[in-house]
Structure formats: C-alpha cells, structure tokens
Scaffold this motif. Structure first.
Motif, short mmCIF file in Angstrom:
data_model
loop_
_atom_site.label_atom_id
_atom_site.label_comp_id
_atom_site.label_asym_id
_atom_site.label_seq_id
_atom_site.Cartn_x
_atom_site.Cartn_y
_atom_site.Cartn_z
N MET A 1 2.22 -13.28 4.89
CA MET A 1 0.93 -13.54 4.26
C MET A 1 0.11 -14.82 5.19
N THR A 2 -0.85 -14.66 6.25
CA THR A 2 -1.39 -15.25 6.68
C THR A 2 -2.70 -16.35 5.49
N ASP A 3 -2.83 -17.23 6.72
CA ASP A 3 -4.19 -18.48 5.85
C ASP A 3 -5.20 -17.74 5.84
N THR A 4 -5.69 -16.48 6.42
CA THR A 4 -7.14 -15.94 6.68
C THR A 4 -7.56 -15.39 4.68
N VAL A 5 -8.72 -16.09 4.76
CA VAL A 5 -9.30 -15.30 4.36
C VAL A 5 -10.86 -14.47 4.11
N GLY A 69 -2.36 -8.62 5.68
CA GLY A 69 -1.58 -9.67 4.34
C GLY A 69 -2.48 -11.32 4.83
N VAL A 70 -3.81 -10.65 4.63
CA VAL A 70 -4.62 -11.75 3.78
C VAL A 70 -4.16 -12.62 2.85
N LYS A 71 -4.60 -14.19 2.53
CA LYS A 71 -4.19 -14.22 2.01
C LYS A 71 -4.85 -13.70 0.24
N ALA A 72 -6.52 -13.73 0.65
CA ALA A 72 -7.28 -13.74 -0.37
C ALA A 72 -8.48 -12.61 0.28
N VAL A 73 -9.24 -12.75 -0.38
CA VAL A 73 -10.79 -11.83 -0.15
C VAL A 73 -11.88 -12.20 -1.00
N ILE A 74 -13.08 -12.65 -0.76
CA ILE A 74 -13.57 -13.14 -1.39
C ILE A 74 -14.91 -11.70 -1.58
N LEU A 75 -15.14 -11.54 -2.60
CA LEU A 75 -16.34 -9.90 -2.41
C LEU A 75 -17.94 -10.48 -3.16
N ASN A 76 -18.89 -10.31 -2.35
CA ASN A 76 -20.09 -10.13 -2.95
C ASN A 76 -20.31 -9.14 -2.83
N ALA A 77 -20.66 -8.11 -3.98
CA ALA A 77 -20.53 -6.63 -3.56
C ALA A 77 -22.01 -6.71 -3.32
N GLY A 78 -22.62 -7.20 -3.36
CA GLY A 78 -24.68 -6.61 -4.07
C GLY A 78 -24.57 -6.30 -5.22
N ALA A 79 -25.56 -4.71 -5.38
CA ALA A 79 -25.48 -4.56 -6.48
C ALA A 79 -24.49 -2.90 -7.16
N LEU A 80 -23.51 -2.76 -5.26
CA LEU A 80 -22.50 -1.99 -5.96
C LEU A 80 -21.31 -2.68 -6.52
N THR A 81 -21.38 -4.33 -7.01
CA THR A 81 -20.94 -4.01 -7.96
C THR A 81 -21.28 -3.86 -9.92
N HIS A 82 -22.17 -2.98 -9.93
CA HIS A 82 -22.42 -2.43 -11.05
C HIS A 82 -22.23 -1.37 -10.56
N THR A 83 -22.49 -0.57 -10.12
CA THR A 83 -21.94 0.53 -10.07
C THR A 83 -20.38 1.54 -9.14
N SER A 84 -19.73 0.83 -8.29
CA SER A 84 -18.78 1.59 -6.92
C SER A 84 -17.25 1.50 -8.36
N LEU A 85 -17.16 2.74 -8.55
CA LEU A 85 -16.08 2.73 -9.04
C LEU A 85 -15.19 2.66 -7.60
N ALA A 86 -15.94 2.81 -7.11
CA ALA A 86 -14.71 2.78 -5.72
C ALA A 86 -14.14 1.18 -5.22
#
Length: 144
Positions: A1-5, A69-86
C-alpha cells in the motif's frame, strides 16, 4: 500500500468557483487542489487529484486505485452520487477504502439528492462543510 490518496471529482466540479457560488463557494478546483496538496503533505500523504464529467472515468479510476494500492479514495461524485449503480458496484468491488465527500449537505437540499448510492458503499461520508470536507476526509484517510 502506498501513502497516496486518490481524490476523484465528478460532473460539474470543474466549474467550482463559477457554478452556484452561493452553494459551492468561490474557490476553484485548482485552489482546492493546492490546499489539499498542502494538507496531505502535512499528514505525510501524497494526493492524486482528478476530475471527470464521465461516469466511466470515475469507475476506471476506482479500479485503478485498487490495482495501484492507494491508501484511500476520496470521492465527490457530484450528481452521480444519486444515480450511479455503476459507482456503487465499483466501490463494492474494491478493497480500497472510499470516503464520500460533498461540499453542500445533500440531505438539506432537494428530495432527489437524499439518496446516495456512493454513501451506501463508502466507508464513510462527509457533507455540508464546504470544501473543508476534503481536508476532513484527508485526516480520516491518514488514520486508516
């Protein structure tokens, strides 16, 4: 794992500072990137920040986060938050922790914004604190 986010920003976040500043503020995406890079450095992390208006790019980047192998993902999916099963399926398909971030508080906005597919799959969610939420998410990622 890396220290990359990896920080992933979805549709219309390229318009930060222009789009509805009364909701999203006057800070641009470049301003935000500069600030989160400084915060990440102070936490001993590196940041790989990306933005796309396309669901498939976000999905591919979630897969890439796992493969790299990144440490974590921070995700702001915008409007896809409410619609994206993908995006829901992509988050559920990887072991990399995902932290959902929203600049505004979707629960205090229109009813159609109250359901978050991303939030249902993410480790945790931060919303309503403006762009400071990204820094909060970096602090959470550093503690993982």
């Amino acid at each position: 794992m890396t220290d990359t986010v990896m920080i992933l920003n979805g549709p219309n976040l390229n318009l930060l500072g222009v789009r509805e500043p009364e909701i999203y503020g006057s800070e641009t995406l470049d301003d935000l990137a500069e600030r989160v890079e400084a915060k990440a450095s102070a936490l001993g992390l590196t940041v790989d920040m990306r933005q796309s208006n396309h669901e498939g790019h976000l999905t591919d980047w979630l897969h890439e986060a796992q493969a790299d192998g990144v440490k974590a993902v921070i995700l702001n999916a915008g409007a896809l938050t409410h619609t994206s099963l993908a995006l829901y399926d992509a988050i559920k398909s990887i072991r990399t922790p995902v932290i959902e971030v929203h600049i505004s508080n979707p629960a205090a906005r229109e009813a159609y914004r109250h359901k978050s597919y991303v939030g249902m799959a993410a480790l945790g969610s931060i919303a309503g604190f403006g762009t400071y939420g990204y820094e909060m998410a970096l602090e959470a990622a550093a503690r993982l």
